[in-house]
Design an enzyme around this catalytic site. Structure first.
Site, mmCIF file in Angstrom:
data_model
loop_
_atom_site.group_PDB
_atom_site.id
_atom_site.type_symbol
_atom_site.label_atom_id
_atom_site.label_comp_id
_atom_site.label_asym_id
_atom_site.label_seq_id
_atom_site.Cartn_x
_atom_site.Cartn_y
_atom_site.Cartn_z
ATOM 1 N N SER A 1 43.468 55.516 37.053
ATOM 2 C CA SER A 1 44.429 55.721 35.970
ATOM 3 C C SER A 1 43.691 56.041 34.679
ATOM 4 O O SER A 1 42.522 55.681 34.513
ATOM 5 C CB SER A 1 45.269 54.447 35.794
ATOM 6 N N CYS B 1 43.737 41.509 45.417
ATOM 7 C CA CYS B 1 44.302 40.348 46.095
ATOM 8 C C CYS B 1 45.202 39.550 45.161
ATOM 9 O O CYS B 1 45.367 39.857 43.988
ATOM 10 C CB CYS B 1 43.182 39.425 46.586
ATOM 11 N N LEU C 1 44.409 42.461 50.053
ATOM 12 C CA LEU C 1 44.615 43.887 50.255
ATOM 13 C C LEU C 1 43.228 44.476 50.463
ATOM 14 O O LEU C 1 42.421 44.522 49.539
ATOM 15 C CB LEU C 1 45.286 44.532 49.039
ATOM 16 N N ASP D 1 32.022 42.877 48.326
ATOM 17 C CA ASP D 1 31.670 42.640 46.933
ATOM 18 C C ASP D 1 31.961 41.198 46.526
ATOM 19 O O ASP D 1 31.332 40.662 45.610
ATOM 20 C CB ASP D 1 32.396 43.619 46.004
#
Length: 637
Positions: A363, A2, A51, A100
């Site tokens: 990543s 976010c 998001l 969460d």
């Protein structure tokens, strides 16, 4: 994942302008295009752009506890939220959502400011504690998620995920900070806690910040540090086995999501290790993506293809023109302050590619910092061996003289470019390492800056950033010390900033399992000679991965995300560079030695010297000025 913003009246009770809070929030629309909301009450305003990753229908923020005495805005992911939820429910806490985010609220209720010690993940959040009239803010341990803040002259305190949210504030001081300029031209970014503007700051990784209405001085506190505590004696075989087990567990913990998930795959050791572990966890093929360059000297996509075929991933690769230089102004808008890492260009492109198929990508960032994988680590340890043989009183005059006398031979083979090495040997480990990592060393910055600007610095040098960390380091082992310096400067200031802004520009969440704090803590305790041995970085990491990856992947020469800067500045960016050097906004700052700028351009374009790194840093500084309005970004007097 976010974007968050907020305003607190430290004098108490004044109304927060809704339109101002909304403007701040909307500057970060790209971070959370799914939905957003505002919360206002006397003296406080919170904003959030979301998001959706976990609990897609139930994670709207700001989020409250049961009696709405606590309000939260949060950016990030908490990977142990299910375990924490079970523990908190056993302690009597009642949850209203499966998100969460709500775990943080109840953790604060239960443990107060110590709640951060219970969180495993990447996060930046703010909690308004109405009964205590206190704002509590925290940033994750390694600095994966950003947090910027400003204390305004009128007694208002504001924060936001990105600096651009604070630039919406009419009361923000936008004078350019001279010390930040010195640091930028040394490091290629502005290290925490500074920003390029005097009126704004970054919350340090592993720190909390507490503000109380009526007490206008924020209180910052460190809650975590990389321990570098040696393990009890273990055999290398045992280390390798435990490393793989801990890596697998870290990767598995990062796979929680209610949206499509995948991984970046460059074909290097770090990203390949992540894909390897992902493939071993689930039954479905891993979604992987990589970019190729149309110039073979910059392309490593063949190695990514090898890993993808071995683990039968659902692989996507797109070719990017090596002359992809059209993003300069886009990058200036993403980073909000000068940022000179040219690998931001391919990073932007690989995030753009990944977002076509997934919302979350894992990543391999952090492997070089954890396992001493950079070439500069090998160079620094070679220099340190020489230092250990000769006292500083002898080294300083001898190597200092050699450093001054030896020509700067950019054109020569690497083995003959001894000037930087001589200069480093005349210094202690910290200053020598700073000298080696600087994109423009002390001598170059002295030439680059005007006499009047150097006077404004009043003797300040960017090495003081590293000296401050070195003085507080929890280790005196030379290799561990320079790893620690990287984790405090280059990792959050360059690598994680680059990935956060590039990914959020495409509403993509990037997770970094190699920077899971439990994994970092364990790896930091490994002996230094297990990380760097016989000139080979990542020794123990590569040995542990031998059953999973070929030697072609593990032991090939490191390439990185490089781009042909020198050629760009002699070719397609030639006129752009000339315009930048003559830009009135750049010249009006009074920072630069204009004659030297022009000399560098002429020498570089003639091919007599390679000034690519310095010129690129100037070019990106000019792009920052143009993006932020040349007239409003003035130099602090």
């Amino acid at each position: 994942m976010c974007g968050i913003v907020g305003i607190l009246d430290l004098k108490g009770g004044r109304e927060i302008a809704r339109d101002l809070l909304d403007r701040m929030n909307q500057t970060q629309f790209h971070r959370g295009p799914v939905e957003g909301d505002l919360h206002l009450e006397p003296g406080l305003g919170f904003g959030h752009r979301r998001l959706s990753i976990i609990a897609l229908e139930a994670g709207l923020q700001p989020l409250f506890n049961e009696d709405e005495t606590l309000a939260l805005v949060f950016n990030g992911e908490i990977y142990n939220f299910r375990e924490l939820r079970t523990k908190l429910q056993a302690l009597g806490h009642v949850f209203r959502t499966p998100s969460d985010s709500e775990t943080i609220v109840h953790a604060y209720e239960q443990w107060g400011h110590a709640c951060v010690n219970h969180l495993r993940g990447m996060f930046a959040f703010a909690i308004w504690d109405r009964p205590q009239q206190t704002l509590f803010m925290a940033r994750d341990r390694l600095g994966i998620k950003p947090m910027h803040y400003a204390l305004l002259d009128d007694g208002m305190f504001a924060f936001g995920s990105e600096l651009k949210s604070l630039l919406a504030l009419p009361g923000l001081k936008r004078e350019i900070c001279p010390l930040a300029v010195e640091e930028y031209f040394a490091y290629g970014y502005v290290p925490e806690p500074r920003t390029i503007f005097t009126g704004a700051h970054k919350l340090l990784p592993g720190h909390t910040l507490t503000l109380r209405v009526g007490q206008p001085v924020p209180k910052s506190k460190q809650y975590w540090d990389v321990p570098f505590t040696p393990h009890q004696q273990m055999t290398e075989r045992d280390m390798e086995g435990e490393l793989i087990a801990r890596l697998r567990e870290a990767v598995e913990s990062h796979l929680i999501a209610d949206v499509p998930l995948g991984a970046f795959l460059s074909g290097g050791v770090d990203s390949s290790s992540i894909v390897t572990m992902m493939a071993g966890v689930g039954s479905a093929p891993v979604n992987t993506c990589s970019i190729a360059f149309n110039d073979p000297s910059f392309d490593e996509s063949e190695y990514a293809r090898q890993v993808a075929e071995r683990y039968q991933t659902n692989h996507q690769c797109e070719t990017v023109d090596k002359d992809d230089y059209g993003l300069i102004d886009t990058l200036a808008g993403l980073y909000d302050e000068p940022y000179a890492d040219s690998s931001a260009i391919p990073t932007y492109r690989v995030c753009q590619l990944a977002r076509k198929r997934v919302t979350v990508a894992l990543s391999g960032d952090g492997g070089d910092e954890n396992f001493a994988g950079y070439r500069r680590h090998r160079m620094a340890m070679g220099e340190q061996r020489v230092r250990s043989m000769l006292p500083l009183a002898l080294r300083k005059p001898v190597f200092g003289l050699l450093g001054k006398a030896y020509p700067k031979a950019d054109w020569a083979p690497r083995v003959l470019r001894a000037k930087t090495t001589f200069e480093a040997l005349a210094r202690d480990l910290t200053e020598g390492y700073f000298h080696g990592v600087s994109i423009n060393n002390d001598r170059q910055r002295k030439q680059l800056f005007s006499d009047s600007f150097r006077q404004r610095l009043q003797g300040y040098r960017a090495v003081e950033v590293m000296r401050g960390y070195a003085d507080a380091a929890p280790t005196d082992d030379p290799l561990s010390l320079i790893q620690y310096l990287d984790m405090k400067t280059y990792l959050p200031g360059d690598i994680l900033t680059k990935v956060d802004r590039a990914s959020m520009a495409h509403a993509l969440e990037v997770r970094v399992p190699l920077l899971d704090h439990q994994f970092v803590e364990w790896v930091s305790g490994l002996p230094s000679d297990c990380k760097l041995r016989n000139g080979e970085g990542k020794h123990i990491f590569k040995k542990a991965l031998q059953p999973y990856l070929s030697d072609d992947i593990l032991y090939r020469k490191k390439m990185g995300f490089s781009i042909p800067l020198a050629a760009w500045l002699r070719g397609p960016l030639r006129e752009t560079m000339q315009r930048a050097v003559l830009n009135p906004a750049l010249l009006d700052t009074g920072i630069f030695n204009v004659a030297y700028l022009k000399q560098m351009v002429d020498e570089h374009q003639a091919g007599t010297k390679d000034h690519a790194t310095t010129l690129w840093s100037v070019l990106m500084f000019d792009a920052f000025l143009r993006k932020n309005g040349a007239g409003t970004a003035t130099m602090q007097q």
